[in-house]
Design a protein around this motif. Structure first.
Motif, PDB file in Angstrom:
ATOM      1  N   GLU A  58      -4.263   0.450  -3.839  1.00  0.00           N
ATOM      2  CA  GLU A  58      -5.373  -0.411  -3.318  1.00  0.00           C
ATOM      3  C   GLU A  58      -6.177  -0.116  -1.963  1.00  0.00           C
ATOM      4  N   TYR A  59      -7.649  -0.195  -2.186  1.00  0.00           N
ATOM      5  CA  TYR A  59      -8.440   0.106  -1.290  1.00  0.00           C
ATOM      6  C   TYR A  59      -9.207  -1.418  -0.809  1.00  0.00           C
ATOM      7  N   LEU A  60      -9.228  -1.731   0.216  1.00  0.00           N
ATOM      8  CA  LEU A  60      -9.832  -3.014   0.865  1.00  0.00           C
ATOM      9  C   LEU A  60     -10.717  -2.719   2.170  1.00  0.00           C
ATOM     10  N   TYR A  61     -11.748  -3.543   1.976  1.00  0.00           N
ATOM     11  CA  TYR A  61     -12.804  -3.487   3.323  1.00  0.00           C
ATOM     12  C   TYR A  61     -12.827  -4.927   4.005  1.00  0.00           C
ATOM     13  N   LEU A  62     -12.503  -5.198   5.025  1.00  0.00           N
ATOM     14  CA  LEU A  62     -12.591  -6.387   5.852  1.00  0.00           C
ATOM     15  C   LEU A  62     -13.761  -6.342   6.692  1.00  0.00           C
ATOM     16  N   GLY A  63     -14.614  -7.333   6.637  1.00  0.00           N
ATOM     17  CA  GLY A  63     -15.951  -7.214   7.592  1.00  0.00           C
ATOM     18  C   GLY A  63     -16.084  -8.618   7.934  1.00  0.00           C
ATOM     19  N   GLY A  64     -16.434  -8.922   9.315  1.00  0.00           N
ATOM     20  CA  GLY A  64     -16.642 -10.063   9.591  1.00  0.00           C
ATOM     21  C   GLY A  64     -17.302 -10.170  10.976  1.00  0.00           C
ATOM     22  N   GLU A  65     -16.949 -11.440  11.875  1.00  0.00           N
ATOM     23  CA  GLU A  65     -17.782 -11.615  13.089  1.00  0.00           C
ATOM     24  C   GLU A  65     -17.360 -10.334  14.156  1.00  0.00           C
ATOM     25  N   ASP A  66     -18.467 -10.661  15.085  1.00  0.00           N
ATOM     26  CA  ASP A  66     -18.102  -9.543  16.332  1.00  0.00           C
ATOM     27  C   ASP A  66     -17.962  -8.238  15.767  1.00  0.00           C
ATOM     28  N   ASP A  67     -18.558  -7.915  14.897  1.00  0.00           N
ATOM     29  CA  ASP A  67     -18.576  -6.360  14.361  1.00  0.00           C
ATOM     30  C   ASP A  67     -17.234  -5.904  13.809  1.00  0.00           C
ATOM     31  N   LEU A  68     -16.494  -6.879  13.178  1.00  0.00           N
ATOM     32  CA  LEU A  68     -15.014  -6.628  12.579  1.00  0.00           C
ATOM     33  C   LEU A  68     -15.601  -5.573  11.356  1.00  0.00           C
ATOM     34  N   SER A  69     -14.708  -4.538  11.375  1.00  0.00           N
ATOM     35  CA  SER A  69     -14.861  -3.584  10.111  1.00  0.00           C
ATOM     36  C   SER A  69     -13.566  -2.727  10.306  1.00  0.00           C
ATOM     37  N   THR A  70     -12.900  -2.977   8.937  1.00  0.00           N
ATOM     38  CA  THR A  70     -11.799  -2.429   8.624  1.00  0.00           C
ATOM     39  C   THR A  70     -11.486  -2.018   7.325  1.00  0.00           C
ATOM     40  N   HIS A  71     -10.986  -0.855   7.197  1.00  0.00           N
ATOM     41  CA  HIS A  71     -10.972  -0.075   5.773  1.00  0.00           C
ATOM     42  C   HIS A  71      -9.571   0.271   5.654  1.00  0.00           C
ATOM     43  N   LEU A  72      -8.935  -0.204   4.562  1.00  0.00           N
ATOM     44  CA  LEU A  72      -7.346  -0.152   4.173  1.00  0.00           C
ATOM     45  C   LEU A  72      -7.157   0.522   2.862  1.00  0.00           C
ATOM     46  N   VAL A  73      -6.246   1.487   2.872  1.00  0.00           N
ATOM     47  CA  VAL A  73      -5.743   2.267   1.665  1.00  0.00           C
ATOM     48  C   VAL A  73      -4.332   1.934   1.836  1.00  0.00           C
ATOM     49  N   SER A  74      -3.753   1.476   0.707  1.00  0.00           N
ATOM     50  CA  SER A  74      -2.437   1.091   0.757  1.00  0.00           C
ATOM     51  C   SER A  74      -1.661   1.546  -0.566  1.00  0.00           C
ATOM     52  N   LEU A  75      -0.280   1.665  -0.541  1.00  0.00           N
ATOM     53  CA  LEU A  75       0.578   1.771  -1.764  1.00  0.00           C
ATOM     54  C   LEU A  75       1.541   0.752  -1.577  1.00  0.00           C
ATOM     55  N   GLY A  76       1.889  -0.085  -2.705  1.00  0.00           N
ATOM     56  CA  GLY A  76       2.651  -1.132  -2.645  1.00  0.00           C
ATOM     57  C   GLY A  76       3.504  -1.337  -3.817  1.00  0.00           C
ATOM     58  N   PHE A  77       4.383  -2.493  -3.601  1.00  0.00           N
ATOM     59  CA  PHE A  77       5.175  -2.727  -4.920  1.00  0.00           C
ATOM     60  C   PHE A  77       5.072  -4.245  -5.284  1.00  0.00           C
ATOM     61  N   ARG A  78       4.622  -4.587  -6.738  1.00  0.00           N
ATOM     62  CA  ARG A  78       4.601  -5.624  -6.916  1.00  0.00           C
ATOM     63  C   ARG A  78       5.520  -6.351  -7.994  1.00  0.00           C
ATOM     64  N   TYR A  79       6.172  -7.451  -7.718  1.00  0.00           N
ATOM     65  CA  TYR A  79       7.423  -7.816  -8.645  1.00  0.00           C
ATOM     66  C   TYR A  79       6.704  -9.240  -9.316  1.00  0.00           C
ATOM     67  N   ASN A  80       6.803  -9.239 -10.715  1.00  0.00           N
ATOM     68  CA  ASN A  80       6.539 -10.452 -11.340  1.00  0.00           C
ATOM     69  C   ASN A  80       7.609 -11.393 -11.513  1.00  0.00           C
ATOM     70  N   PHE A  81       7.433 -12.777 -11.088  1.00  0.00           N
ATOM     71  CA  PHE A  81       8.619 -13.594 -11.264  1.00  0.00           C
ATOM     72  C   PHE A  81       8.147 -14.891 -12.044  1.00  0.00           C
TER      73      PHE A  81
END
Length: 175
Positions: free
Chosen positions: A152-175
């Motif tokens: 996954e790639y995510l961008y978070l942007g918000g107040e007070d010039d918040l800018s975050t780029h995230l690249v992650s690898l994860g595990f998903r379990y369906n139940f």
């Protein structure tokens, strides 16, 4: 923050659109680059989330991000966020391609020295709660009947010039 989480949970639980809903849990780790006001940091980030299929092409997801928790030189920066998001998906025989749109309540804290030297300087600090928008793209790759690997790639942007780029690898379990 507790009231925000309670509101998100209540909103999330109202998504009972179809009886054959699939629930899932996610744990992921990755790299994040966080900028807030005039402070910037990059490093390890992680995420925990709970999701539910609300339609054959849509998921609703609530979760927690640890955006950063690092000190570099004379600056310490920590940040985390609670979020709710809607995911639109398209699946094939290998997995599910999705986009994510949502909103987060981020808590960003920093301490740094503002004087002439560390010994005589005064500490400048802040602890801010800001609202941020989320936009992302990812792929859940099937590895079993109920398990998937998420990129996954995510961008978070918000107040007070918040800018975050995230690249992650994860595990998903369906139940």
């Amino acid at each position: 923050m507790k009231q925000f989480l309670a509101s998100l949970t209540a909103l999330f639980l109202t998504f009972n659109a179809h009886g054959a809903s699939a629930n899932y849990g996610i744990a992921s780790v990755g790299f994040g680059d966080v900028e807030f006001s005039d402070v910037e940091n990059s490093g390890l980030a992680y995420n925990f989330a709970f999701g539910r299929q609300i339609h054959r092409q849509w998921y609703a997801e609530v979760g927690y991000f640890n955006l950063t928790n690092d000190s570099e030189g004379d600056t310490e920066l920590s940040g985390d966020a609670l979020y709710i998001a809607l995911l639109g998906k398209a699946n094939n025989e290998y997995g599910e391609l999705y986009y994510k749109l949502g909103i987060a309540n981020a808590d960003i804290a920093s301490t740094r020295y503002c004087g002439n030297s560390e010994l005589s300087g005064e500490a400048c600090s802040f602890d801010e709660g800001v609202v941020a928008g989320i936009a992302g793209l990812g792929f859940d790759y099937y590895v079993g009947l109920q398990s998937m690997v998420r990129l996954e790639y995510l961008y978070l942007g918000g107040e007070d010039d918040l800018s975050t780029h995230l690249v992650s690898l994860g595990f998903r379990y369906n139940f």
